[in-house]
Design an enzyme around this catalytic site. Structure first.
Site, mmCIF file in Angstrom:
data_model
loop_
_atom_site.group_PDB
_atom_site.id
_atom_site.type_symbol
_atom_site.label_atom_id
_atom_site.label_comp_id
_atom_site.label_asym_id
_atom_site.label_seq_id
_atom_site.Cartn_x
_atom_site.Cartn_y
_atom_site.Cartn_z
ATOM 1 N N THR A 34 31.940 2.367 39.288
ATOM 2 C CA THR A 34 32.895 2.942 38.342
ATOM 3 C C THR A 34 32.974 2.135 37.057
ATOM 4 O O THR A 34 33.218 2.679 35.979
ATOM 5 C CB THR A 34 34.288 3.018 38.997
ATOM 6 O OG1 THR A 34 34.202 3.893 40.104
ATOM 7 C CG2 THR A 34 35.343 3.520 38.047
ATOM 8 N N TYR A 48 35.056 11.550 37.668
ATOM 9 C CA TYR A 48 34.080 11.016 36.705
ATOM 10 C C TYR A 48 32.774 10.800 37.443
ATOM 11 O O TYR A 48 32.706 10.945 38.666
ATOM 12 C CB TYR A 48 34.576 9.677 36.120
ATOM 13 C CG TYR A 48 34.859 8.653 37.188
ATOM 14 C CD1 TYR A 48 36.116 8.549 37.785
ATOM 15 C CD2 TYR A 48 33.840 7.824 37.668
ATOM 16 C CE1 TYR A 48 36.357 7.650 38.802
ATOM 17 C CE2 TYR A 48 34.079 6.921 38.684
ATOM 18 C CZ TYR A 48 35.331 6.835 39.247
ATOM 19 O OH TYR A 48 35.557 5.953 40.262
ATOM 20 N N THR A 114 33.089 -0.344 43.672
ATOM 21 C CA THR A 114 34.072 -1.030 44.525
ATOM 22 C C THR A 114 33.948 -0.651 46.008
ATOM 23 O O THR A 114 34.429 -1.385 46.862
ATOM 24 C CB THR A 114 35.514 -0.738 44.053
ATOM 25 O OG1 THR A 114 35.730 0.664 44.078
ATOM 26 C CG2 THR A 114 35.754 -1.301 42.660
ATOM 27 N N ASP A 115 33.285 0.492 46.293
ATOM 28 C CA ASP A 115 33.248 0.955 47.690
ATOM 29 C C ASP A 115 32.658 -0.086 48.642
ATOM 30 O O ASP A 115 33.210 -0.325 49.711
ATOM 31 C CB ASP A 115 32.437 2.252 47.810
ATOM 32 C CG ASP A 115 33.204 3.467 47.315
ATOM 33 O OD1 ASP A 115 34.216 3.288 46.610
ATOM 34 O OD2 ASP A 115 32.788 4.607 47.637
ATOM 35 N N LYS A 187 38.557 -3.712 50.421
ATOM 36 C CA LYS A 187 39.190 -2.659 49.620
ATOM 37 C C LYS A 187 40.252 -1.997 50.485
ATOM 38 O O LYS A 187 39.939 -1.438 51.542
ATOM 39 C CB LYS A 187 38.136 -1.648 49.166
ATOM 40 C CG LYS A 187 38.666 -0.603 48.200
ATOM 41 C CD LYS A 187 37.546 0.282 47.669
ATOM 42 C CE LYS A 187 38.080 1.251 46.629
ATOM 43 N NZ LYS A 187 37.020 2.111 46.057
ATOM 44 N N GLU A 309 41.390 -9.074 75.370
ATOM 45 C CA GLU A 309 41.424 -7.655 75.772
ATOM 46 C C GLU A 309 40.315 -7.302 76.760
ATOM 47 O O GLU A 309 40.410 -6.357 77.514
ATOM 48 C CB GLU A 309 41.285 -6.760 74.541
ATOM 49 C CG GLU A 309 42.581 -6.504 73.786
ATOM 50 C CD GLU A 309 43.502 -5.557 74.520
ATOM 51 O OE1 GLU A 309 43.012 -4.753 75.353
ATOM 52 O OE2 GLU A 309 44.722 -5.615 74.268
HETATM 53 N N1 GLU Z 1 32.011 5.238 44.830
HETATM 54 C C1 GLU Z 1 31.573 4.581 43.665
HETATM 55 C C2 GLU Z 1 31.011 3.213 43.937
HETATM 56 O O1 GLU Z 1 31.425 2.510 44.824
HETATM 57 C C3 GLU Z 1 32.635 4.462 42.638
HETATM 58 C C4 GLU Z 1 33.839 3.701 43.135
HETATM 59 C C5 GLU Z 1 34.140 2.478 42.347
HETATM 60 O O2 GLU Z 1 33.258 1.821 41.807
HETATM 61 O O3 GLU Z 1 35.345 2.175 42.259
HETATM 62 O O4 GLU Z 1 30.125 2.788 43.230
#
Ligand code: GLU
Length: 352
Positions: A34, A48, A114-115, A187, A309
């Site tokens: 992103t 986007y 971020t994924d 995350k 467990e």
């Molecule tokens: N799903 C995309 C990725 O991980 C965009 C999410 C993001 O970067 O926040 O590259």
């Protein structure tokens, strides 16, 4: 007299602002996400296309980074991070390994979706031998959005990567002013800018280009790691997959992975990595067939206790300690490049 003047000139050269405040060199390795995303309008913060904007445009948008360091960029990938496979991870680690070996490179920033940023950060933390800062950074809003978070995140990441105080602290994730350790950051929110957290808290914060530290990581990383990208052959890791725990599970999920040729299964169990009574025979059989069973947890905080467990000693299973299932997958895959011994695997889970 001439000699005194020469010594004075030499002393002044040493004290000159350029010598005293020589900037560090930081390379920004761009991979997409992103932070390199673009939306149709400024009000599109969630709709986007990721991985559009090239690294030079990302850097030109934040000229202030050049006041912190001499910053250059390389485009390693242009991808949404959910599409990263072990092949891209290995390639990226090799590229960063070559960069950190250069005497004129002082720090690395990796711009990333971020994924799966936490996976890439942890992988680099395990396989790149350096004490130079490696800082992963992303954003939750594309650069085209109102209040885009990418520019300040990037500025903070360059500040961190060029800071001597970040040396030897392990691979870091910089998001929303917080500095996180690669091994425990995750995350936890998929829509807001405070998307990342760690069950053990942030290591510190960056404010106005300066890093403030509050804790250290006690686990092995980078220079102290027994894994090394230079010893990884080819472009694949031993195949390890995750099965997500819930009520009402199917043994077939594990059997299908066995058929697919996995070398280990991460059981992302409920609670303390619990395994349903009706699954135990399948998992013990699979382990006897030579597939490692690693009990992790779907619960985001705490750690899985060995022999609590389930009788792990009796079954030859491994517990993931506090590593979440996705990080347990990577550590297990790397461990399997060295050993098939469940006890050795367990040691590694306690040490990393
Ligand atoms: N799903 C995309 C990725 O991980 C965009 C999410 C993001 O970067 O926040 O590259």
């Amino acid at each position: 007299m001439k000699k005194t003047l020469t010594s004075l000139a030499m002393a002044l050269t040493l004290l000159s602002p350029t010598a005293l405040f020589a900037k560090n060199n930081v390379v920004v390795v761009a991979t997409g996400g992103t932070i390199a995303g673009a939306g149709a309008s400024s009000t599109n913060s969630a709709t986007y296309t990721a991985a559009k904007v090239p690294v030079n445009v990302l850097l030109d948008a934040v000229p202030q980074v050049q006041q912190l360091a001499n910053v250059s960029g390389v485009q390693a990938l242009q991808i949404a991070s959910e599409s990263i496979t072990d092949k891209e991870l290995i390639q990226l680690a090799r590229q960063i390994n070559e960069l950190v070996k250069k005497p004129d490179v002082n720090g690395i920033v990796v711009t990333h979706g971020t994924d799966t940023m936490e996976e890439t950060a942890f992988f680099l933390n395990l396989v790149v031998h350096t004490d130079k800062p490696i800082v992963l950074v992303g954003s939750m809003r594309p650069g085209t959005a109102l209040s885009a978070d990418g520019p300040l995140n990037l500025y903070n990441a360059v500040a961190l990567a060029s800071s001597d105080s970040a040396k030897g602290k392990g691979t870091l994730v910089m998001m929303n002013d917080d500095i996180f350790a690669a091994r425990d950051v995750t995350k936890t929110i998929n829509i807001h800018t405070n998307a990342f957290s760690s069950p053990w808290g942030a290591l510190g914060s960056v404010v106005e280009g300066k890093a403030y530290w509050f804790r250290d990581v006690s686990k092995l990383h980078n220079n102290s790691s027994e894994f090394n990208i230079e010893n990884i052959k080819g472009d694949a890791l031993p195949l390890v997959q995750i099965v997500y725990g819930s009520d009402n599970m199917l043994a077939q999920s594990y059997l299908a992975l066995q058929q697919a040729g996995v070398k280990a299964i991460i059981h992302a169990g409920t609670g303390n990595g619990s395994v349903a009574n009706y699954l135990v025979p399948t998992l013990t059989k699979i382990q006897q067939d030579g597939i490692q069973i690693v009990r992790s947890s779907r619960v985001p905080q705490g750690f899985v206790l060995r022999n609590a467990e389930q009788p792990d000693d009796k079954y030859g299973w491994v517990v993931a300690h506090d590593l979440n299932p996705q990080k347990a997958r990577l550590l297990t895959a790397l461990a399997l490049t060295k050993t098939k011994d469940a006890k050795e695997l367990q040691r590694m889970f306690y040490e990393y």
